[in-house]
Design an enzyme around this catalytic site. Structure first.
Site, short mmCIF file in Angstrom:
data_model
loop_
_atom_site.label_atom_id
_atom_site.label_comp_id
_atom_site.label_asym_id
_atom_site.label_seq_id
_atom_site.Cartn_x
_atom_site.Cartn_y
_atom_site.Cartn_z
N LYS A 68 0.77 -1.18 0.12
CA LYS A 68 0.06 0.09 -0.02
C LYS A 68 1.03 1.10 -0.02
CE LYS A 68 -3.87 2.09 2.57
NZ LYS A 68 -4.78 1.89 3.77
N SER A 143 -9.85 1.97 2.72
CA SER A 143 -9.01 2.83 1.63
C SER A 143 -7.94 2.20 0.79
CB SER A 143 -8.34 3.82 2.73
OG SER A 143 -7.42 3.18 3.48
N SER A 167 -10.38 -0.09 6.83
CA SER A 167 -9.42 -0.06 5.28
C SER A 167 -8.88 -1.38 5.00
CB SER A 167 -8.61 0.99 5.39
OG SER A 167 -9.40 2.39 5.23
N1 GLN Z 1 -13.49 4.23 5.87
C1 GLN Z 1 -12.88 4.71 7.07
C2 GLN Z 1 -12.74 6.13 7.04
O1 GLN Z 1 -12.91 6.86 5.92
C3 GLN Z 1 -11.74 3.89 7.36
C4 GLN Z 1 -10.50 4.39 6.80
C5 GLN Z 1 -9.22 3.53 7.07
O2 GLN Z 1 -9.53 2.46 7.83
N2 GLN Z 1 -8.23 4.02 6.96
O3 GLN Z 1 -12.15 6.73 7.94
#
Ligand code: GLN
Length: 481
Positions: A68, A143, A167
């Site tokens: 990532k 994400s 995410s």
């Molecule tokens: N969807 C969540 C957010 O937008 C989780 C993001 C994440 O875990 N990095 O904050």
């Protein structure tokens, strides 16, 4: 030619180590797949054309893994999918990258994501929109959008991700693969570009539970470079891989999680998985997590508060994109950050501002303790808690981008486990048609949460369940595979 896309990470390592294939052949196979498939999926922000040669007898034997775009790798462009860091080359490796390098890691490239890991669909990336290999009109989840898409399409056998509020678990669920996050503090955050420091947890995407545990054992452990790093031993008892059933395991189903608004097809597949767990001998018990309903509100106060603090370092002078000569910080920041990052910086600055701190940040932190207590009590009665990973399957690109609230609601099942620092895994348990009229069946994930430091139990339950679902899961392949 061997189709390595059909094999797990551990299987490919074994093939190299037994001389059935070579590191070079494996790397070239995946590189060719990336070249053929990535123009449609757009999972990669950077591709390494040549492999770094590794000792064949090292644990990872040089098998390529995707990273990532948030993990620092020395000298390699690491952007967090933000214009702010578009040309950033870290001067050091993240601790996790160092651990993997010692184990014979070969990085094949950087995977796309929502900017600074903020989002649930991948659409907040400043670089490109990654597509779901099950249906390229749809989001792969976020994400860690690129990581999930790349593993599900067989462009890499495994990938790294981060999970702050879901995410890893959500994109894994939407792409039909295994996504794992450890207990907060088990996997070092050093060198992982920060989003919300009291929640950020690195982890992995793999096809099998065994691969998840294998990488976890390489990556996890105490790191003096992370102030929240835990000292406890991380080894997983190999006896769990001999388990054939789940007798003596108590699994809790929190009644607060089975809410209206879960898609019917998702509910059906989750019910099917619960039945299989019961057939495998597990005792299924109802549990209650009474403060569940406050989770999203708490997360969307605590997280932006920490985001606004962490992102304040990108001022175009010390770090990040510079406008003109750098004197105009506001300009550097509004050019460098996308819409969602700016929204969260503003929300976060507001909840931390004097006069509002007590009403928002402090109160949210107190409710967070109640959420932690709920889990603590529930885990006195059960070994594991299961829920759907997400209320819906993957949605269409563009469907929720203009409605942040709708987007935030898809985090409903994952944020509480994050607030409580629990280890969690999303396991693909079935497929269903989406409710929006889509014609392709899409994967459904089951979330398996363990108590603090309870990784081994999570792996055990997930492993036995995966073994017993395997045939049905393996029959279906994504549109792009
Ligand atoms: N969807 C969540 C957010 O937008 C989780 C993001 C994440 O875990 N990095 O904050």
């Amino acid at each position: 030619m061997t189709e390595f896309k059909n094999f797990s990470l551990k299987e490919i390592i074994a093939m190299i180590q037994s001389g059935k294939t070579t590191q070079k052949e494996v790397y070239e196979y995946f590189l060719t797949r990336i070249k053929n498939l990535d123009p449609q999926l757009e999972a990669f922000n950077l591709i390494h054309e040549t492999a770094s040669e590794q000792d064949v007898h090292s644990p990872l034997a040089g098998v390529p893994i995707g990273v990532k775009d948030v993990f620092s790798e020395i000298g390699i462009k690491t952007t967090a999918a933000s214009k702010m860091l578009a040309s950033y080359k870290p001067p050091y490796d993240a601790t996790i990258i160092s651990c993997l390098k010692e184990a014979g890691f070969s990085s094949i490239g950087k995977l796309n994501m929502d900017e600074f890991a903020m989002g649930g669909s991948g659409e907040n990336s400043a670089m490109r929109i990654t597509r779901n290999p099950w249906d390229t009109e749809r989001i792969p989840g976020g994400s860690s959008s690129g990581s999930a898409s790349a593993v599900a399409s067989g462009m890499v056998p495994a990938a790294l991700g981060t999970d702050t509020g879901g995410s890893i678990r959500q994109p894994a669920s939407m792409c039909g693969i295994v996504g794992f996050k450890s207990t907060y503090g088990r996997n070092s955050r050093k060198g992982v570009i920060s989003m919300a420091s009291s929640l950020d947890t690195p982890g992995t995407f793999t096809k099998t539970v065994e691969d998840a545990a294998f990488l976890y054992e390489i990556m996890a452990g105490y790191d003096a470079g992370d102030s929240m790093s835990l000292q406890e031993p991380t080894a997983i008892n190999p006896a769990i891989w001999d388990k054939k059933d789940l007798k003596w395991i108590k699994i809790g189903i929190p009644k607060e999680y089975f809410i209206e608004g879960i898609e019917k097809g998702v509910q059906k597949e989750i019910d099917g998985a619960i039945n299989t767990l019961r057939e495998l001998g597990a005792e299924i018990k109802d549990v209650s997590l009474p403060h569940t309903e406050y989770g999203l509100a708490v997360y969307y106060i605590v997280m932006p508060a920490e985001v606004s603090t962490n992102l304040s370092r990108y001022d175009g002078i010390r770090f990040g994109h510079t406008h003109g000569g750098g004197a105009d910080i506001a300009m550097s920041r509004s050019e460098g950050f996308g819409k969602e990052a700016q929204r969260r910086i503003m929300l976060g600055s507001f909840v931390l501002s004097s006069g509002f701190y007590d009403a928002y940040y402090r109160r949210a932190s107190l409710v967070r303790e109640l959420i932690k207590d709920d889990f603590k009590k529930a885990f006195e009665e059960v070994d594991i808690i299961i829920t759907p990973t997400a209320p819906s399957v993957a949605w269409k690109i563009g469907e929720k981008v203009d409605d942040p609230l709708k987007m935030y609601l898809s985090d409903i099942f994952t944020v509480n486990g994050s607030l409580a620092w629990l280890p969690g895994l999303s396991l693909p348990v079935g497929y269903t048609l989406p409710e929006d009229g889509g014609i392709r069946e899409l994967p459904v994930g089951l979330q398996i949460l363990g108590p603090l430091l309870g990784e081994e139990k999570v792996f055990e339950v997930a492993y036995v369940l995966q073994q017993n679902l395997k045939e049905n899961i393996n029959e279906k392949k994504p549109q792009i595979f």
